[in-house]
Design a protein around this motif. Structure first.
Motif, PDB file in Angstrom:
ATOM      1  N   SER A 213       0.996  -1.259  -0.038  1.00 21.16           N
ATOM      2  CA  SER A 213      -0.030  -0.089  -0.032  1.00 21.16           C
ATOM      3  C   SER A 213       0.847   1.438   0.059  1.00 21.16           C
ATOM      4  O   SER A 213       0.644   2.270  -0.823  1.00 21.16           O
ATOM      5  CB  SER A 213      -1.025  -0.123   1.262  1.00 21.16           C
ATOM      6  OG  SER A 213      -1.889  -1.061   0.995  1.00 21.16           O
TER       7      SER A 213
ATOM      8  N   TYR B  82     -15.027  -2.100   4.600  1.00 25.46           N
ATOM      9  CA  TYR B  82     -14.808  -0.892   4.772  1.00 25.46           C
ATOM     10  C   TYR B  82     -15.868   0.325   4.699  1.00 25.46           C
ATOM     11  O   TYR B  82     -16.148   1.162   5.773  1.00 25.46           O
ATOM     12  CB  TYR B  82     -13.852  -0.315   3.580  1.00 25.46           C
ATOM     13  CG  TYR B  82     -13.434   1.265   3.653  1.00 25.46           C
ATOM     14  CD1 TYR B  82     -12.879   1.669   4.775  1.00 25.46           C
ATOM     15  CD2 TYR B  82     -13.862   1.820   2.387  1.00 25.46           C
ATOM     16  CE1 TYR B  82     -12.705   3.014   4.452  1.00 25.46           C
ATOM     17  CE2 TYR B  82     -13.801   3.348   2.408  1.00 25.46           C
ATOM     18  CZ  TYR B  82     -13.091   3.845   3.398  1.00 25.46           C
ATOM     19  OH  TYR B  82     -12.855   5.204   3.301  1.00 25.46           O
ATOM     20  N   GLU B  83     -16.930  -0.104   4.001  1.00 23.94           N
ATOM     21  CA  GLU B  83     -18.237   0.787   3.756  1.00 23.94           C
ATOM     22  C   GLU B  83     -18.855   0.545   5.047  1.00 23.94           C
ATOM     23  O   GLU B  83     -19.575   1.554   5.525  1.00 23.94           O
ATOM     24  CB  GLU B  83     -18.853   0.503   2.624  1.00 23.94           C
ATOM     25  CG  GLU B  83     -18.386   1.215   1.262  1.00 23.94           C
ATOM     26  CD  GLU B  83     -18.086   2.399   1.160  1.00 23.94           C
ATOM     27  OE1 GLU B  83     -19.401   3.263   1.755  1.00 23.94           O
ATOM     28  OE2 GLU B  83     -17.233   2.941   0.711  1.00 23.94           O
TER      29      GLU B  83
ATOM     30  N   GLU C   1      -8.045   3.353  -1.072  1.00 21.60           N
ATOM     31  CA  GLU C   1      -7.960   2.938  -2.434  1.00 21.60           C
ATOM     32  C   GLU C   1      -6.587   2.205  -2.692  1.00 21.60           C
ATOM     33  O   GLU C   1      -6.348   1.220  -3.326  1.00 21.60           O
ATOM     34  CB  GLU C   1      -8.300   4.006  -3.502  1.00 21.60           C
ATOM     35  CG  GLU C   1      -7.672   5.280  -3.396  1.00 21.60           C
ATOM     36  CD  GLU C   1      -8.410   6.408  -2.365  1.00 21.60           C
ATOM     37  OE1 GLU C   1      -7.914   7.388  -2.279  1.00 21.60           O
ATOM     38  OE2 GLU C   1      -9.477   5.817  -1.702  1.00 21.60           O
ATOM     39  N   HIS C   2      -5.370   2.786  -1.842  1.00 19.82           N
ATOM     40  CA  HIS C   2      -4.145   2.378  -1.865  1.00 19.82           C
ATOM     41  C   HIS C   2      -4.087   0.965  -1.549  1.00 19.82           C
ATOM     42  O   HIS C   2      -3.453  -0.181  -2.140  1.00 19.82           O
ATOM     43  CB  HIS C   2      -3.197   3.206  -1.474  1.00 19.82           C
ATOM     44  CG  HIS C   2      -3.021   4.616  -1.817  1.00 19.82           C
ATOM     45  ND1 HIS C   2      -3.338   5.600  -1.019  1.00 19.82           N
ATOM     46  CD2 HIS C   2      -3.075   4.975  -3.069  1.00 19.82           C
ATOM     47  CE1 HIS C   2      -2.809   6.648  -1.609  1.00 19.82           C
ATOM     48  NE2 HIS C   2      -2.940   6.300  -2.997  1.00 19.82           N
TER      49      HIS C   2
ATOM     50  N   ILE D  41     -11.252  -8.355  -2.770  1.00 19.66           N
ATOM     51  CA  ILE D  41     -11.204  -6.694  -2.860  1.00 19.66           C
ATOM     52  C   ILE D  41     -13.007  -6.364  -2.514  1.00 19.66           C
ATOM     53  O   ILE D  41     -12.954  -5.371  -1.833  1.00 19.66           O
ATOM     54  CB  ILE D  41     -10.813  -6.271  -4.327  1.00 19.66           C
ATOM     55  CG1 ILE D  41      -9.525  -6.145  -4.283  1.00 19.66           C
ATOM     56  CG2 ILE D  41     -11.482  -4.830  -4.378  1.00 19.66           C
ATOM     57  CD1 ILE D  41      -8.846  -5.595  -5.428  1.00 19.66           C
TER      58      ILE D  41
ATOM     59  N   GLN E 251      -4.917  -5.980  -5.055  1.00 19.47           N
ATOM     60  CA  GLN E 251      -5.002  -6.782  -6.435  1.00 19.47           C
ATOM     61  C   GLN E 251      -3.340  -6.902  -7.135  1.00 19.47           C
ATOM     62  O   GLN E 251      -3.131  -7.917  -7.572  1.00 19.47           O
ATOM     63  CB  GLN E 251      -5.398  -5.423  -7.494  1.00 19.47           C
ATOM     64  CG  GLN E 251      -5.554  -5.699  -8.632  1.00 19.47           C
ATOM     65  CD  GLN E 251      -6.815  -6.750  -8.953  1.00 19.47           C
ATOM     66  OE1 GLN E 251      -7.762  -6.821  -8.268  1.00 19.47           O
ATOM     67  NE2 GLN E 251      -6.304  -7.840  -9.860  1.00 19.47           N
TER      68      GLN E 251
ATOM     69  N   CYS F 140       0.953   4.072  -2.731  1.00 17.81           N
ATOM     70  CA  CYS F 140       0.942   5.553  -2.451  1.00 17.81           C
ATOM     71  C   CYS F 140       1.989   6.198  -2.822  1.00 17.81           C
ATOM     72  O   CYS F 140       1.837   7.513  -3.447  1.00 17.81           O
ATOM     73  CB  CYS F 140       0.776   5.618  -0.924  1.00 17.81           C
ATOM     74  SG  CYS F 140       0.431   7.162  -0.127  1.00 17.81           S
TER      75      CYS F 140
ATOM     76  N   TYR G 290     -13.870  -4.208   0.629  1.00 17.69           N
ATOM     77  CA  TYR G 290     -14.484  -2.696   0.382  1.00 17.69           C
ATOM     78  C   TYR G 290     -15.953  -2.603   1.261  1.00 17.69           C
ATOM     79  O   TYR G 290     -16.156  -1.770   1.402  1.00 17.69           O
ATOM     80  CB  TYR G 290     -14.855  -2.618  -1.191  1.00 17.69           C
ATOM     81  CG  TYR G 290     -15.431  -1.133  -1.655  1.00 17.69           C
ATOM     82  CD1 TYR G 290     -14.523  -0.198  -1.217  1.00 17.69           C
ATOM     83  CD2 TYR G 290     -16.755  -0.749  -1.718  1.00 17.69           C
ATOM     84  CE1 TYR G 290     -14.954   1.294  -1.529  1.00 17.69           C
ATOM     85  CE2 TYR G 290     -17.243   0.294  -1.957  1.00 17.69           C
ATOM     86  CZ  TYR G 290     -16.273   1.598  -1.863  1.00 17.69           C
ATOM     87  OH  TYR G 290     -16.876   2.522  -2.191  1.00 17.69           O
TER      88      TYR G 290
ATOM     89  N   LEU H 173      -6.793  -1.331  -1.409  1.00 17.69           N
ATOM     90  CA  LEU H 173      -7.366  -2.107  -2.434  1.00 17.69           C
ATOM     91  C   LEU H 173      -6.591  -2.467  -3.699  1.00 17.69           C
ATOM     92  O   LEU H 173      -6.537  -3.650  -4.142  1.00 17.69           O
ATOM     93  CB  LEU H 173      -8.668  -1.338  -2.913  1.00 17.69           C
ATOM     94  CG  LEU H 173      -9.502  -1.179  -1.850  1.00 17.69           C
ATOM     95  CD1 LEU H 173     -10.891  -0.317  -2.466  1.00 17.69           C
ATOM     96  CD2 LEU H 173     -10.222  -2.513  -1.158  1.00 17.69           C
ATOM     97  N   LYS H 174      -5.715  -1.284  -4.054  1.00 11.10           N
ATOM     98  CA  LYS H 174      -4.821  -1.518  -5.059  1.00 11.10           C
ATOM     99  C   LYS H 174      -3.907  -2.650  -4.946  1.00 11.10           C
ATOM    100  O   LYS H 174      -3.415  -3.373  -5.595  1.00 11.10           O
ATOM    101  CB  LYS H 174      -4.238  -0.194  -5.726  1.00 11.10           C
ATOM    102  CG  LYS H 174      -3.546  -0.217  -6.785  1.00 11.10           C
ATOM    103  CD  LYS H 174      -3.855  -0.743  -8.035  1.00 11.10           C
ATOM    104  CE  LYS H 174      -2.710  -0.948  -9.320  1.00 11.10           C
ATOM    105  NZ  LYS H 174      -3.578  -1.482 -10.494  1.00 11.10           N
TER     106      LYS H 174
ATOM    107  N   GLU I 143       1.958   7.162  -6.528  1.00  9.99           N
ATOM    108  CA  GLU I 143       0.962   8.257  -6.941  1.00  9.99           C
ATOM    109  C   GLU I 143       1.505   9.672  -6.328  1.00  9.99           C
ATOM    110  O   GLU I 143       0.574  10.403  -6.315  1.00  9.99           O
ATOM    111  CB  GLU I 143      -0.304   7.934  -6.401  1.00  9.99           C
ATOM    112  CG  GLU I 143      -0.878   6.658  -7.092  1.00  9.99           C
ATOM    113  CD  GLU I 143      -2.350   6.332  -6.536  1.00  9.99           C
ATOM    114  OE1 GLU I 143      -2.798   7.082  -5.683  1.00  9.99           O
ATOM    115  OE2 GLU I 143      -2.840   5.391  -6.919  1.00  9.99           O
TER     116      GLU I 143
END
Length: 137
Positions: free
Chosen positions: A38, A75-76, A53-54, A68, A60, A42, A72, A56-57, A45
């Motif tokens: 992560s 997380y929500e 989102e880092h 994922i 992947q 990060c 997610y 989750l990426k 970017e």
């Protein structure tokens, strides 16, 4: 972790202490792996704060893409529970005065708008809450 391990198994199944220790070590190693990746995402970017989102990426990239959607969703759910707790006044920075859901949504929207403006290079003074504006008129 021991509590989670016990909750995941049927009540008639026992787990040896060595096995619990091994599972805990696996969890720590997994967290280190995901955290490290992560951070790499990060950094690529040019960001300084690891965002969801880092993570989750990173999942992947590490080959955990099948998780994922579940991550997610969790997380929500966490965001909803956190918002619910803060609305009740039990949040970490609680002042004792709970907001209504509408007030919280309006405050959140203001923060989004201000952040969006900063991202677009627009510098503006923070907007006053509507309740305060009507008092100033």
């Amino acid at each position: 972790m021991t509590k989670i391990i016990k909750e995941m198994l049927p009540p008639d199944v026992r787990v040896a202490r060595d096995t619990q220790d091994l599972l805990i070590e696996c969890c720590v190693e997994f967290i280190n792996l995901v955290s490290s990746e992560s951070n790499e995402v990060c950094s690529r970017e040019d960001k300084r704060t690891i965002a969801p989102e880092h993570v989750l990426k990173a999942l992947q990239v590490l080959g955990f893409g099948e998780y994922i959607e579940d991550v997610y969703t969790a997380y929500e759910q966490h965001k909803l529970e956190t918002m619910h707790d803060s609305l009740k006044g039990g949040g970490k920075w609680s002042t004792g005065a709970a907001m209504t859901e509408e007030e919280a949504a309006a405050a959140q929207q203001r923060m989004f708008d201000e952040a969006r403006a900063r991202m677009n290079g627009v510098v503006s003074a923070p907007k006053q809450p509507e309740a305060n504006q009507s008092l100033e008129s």
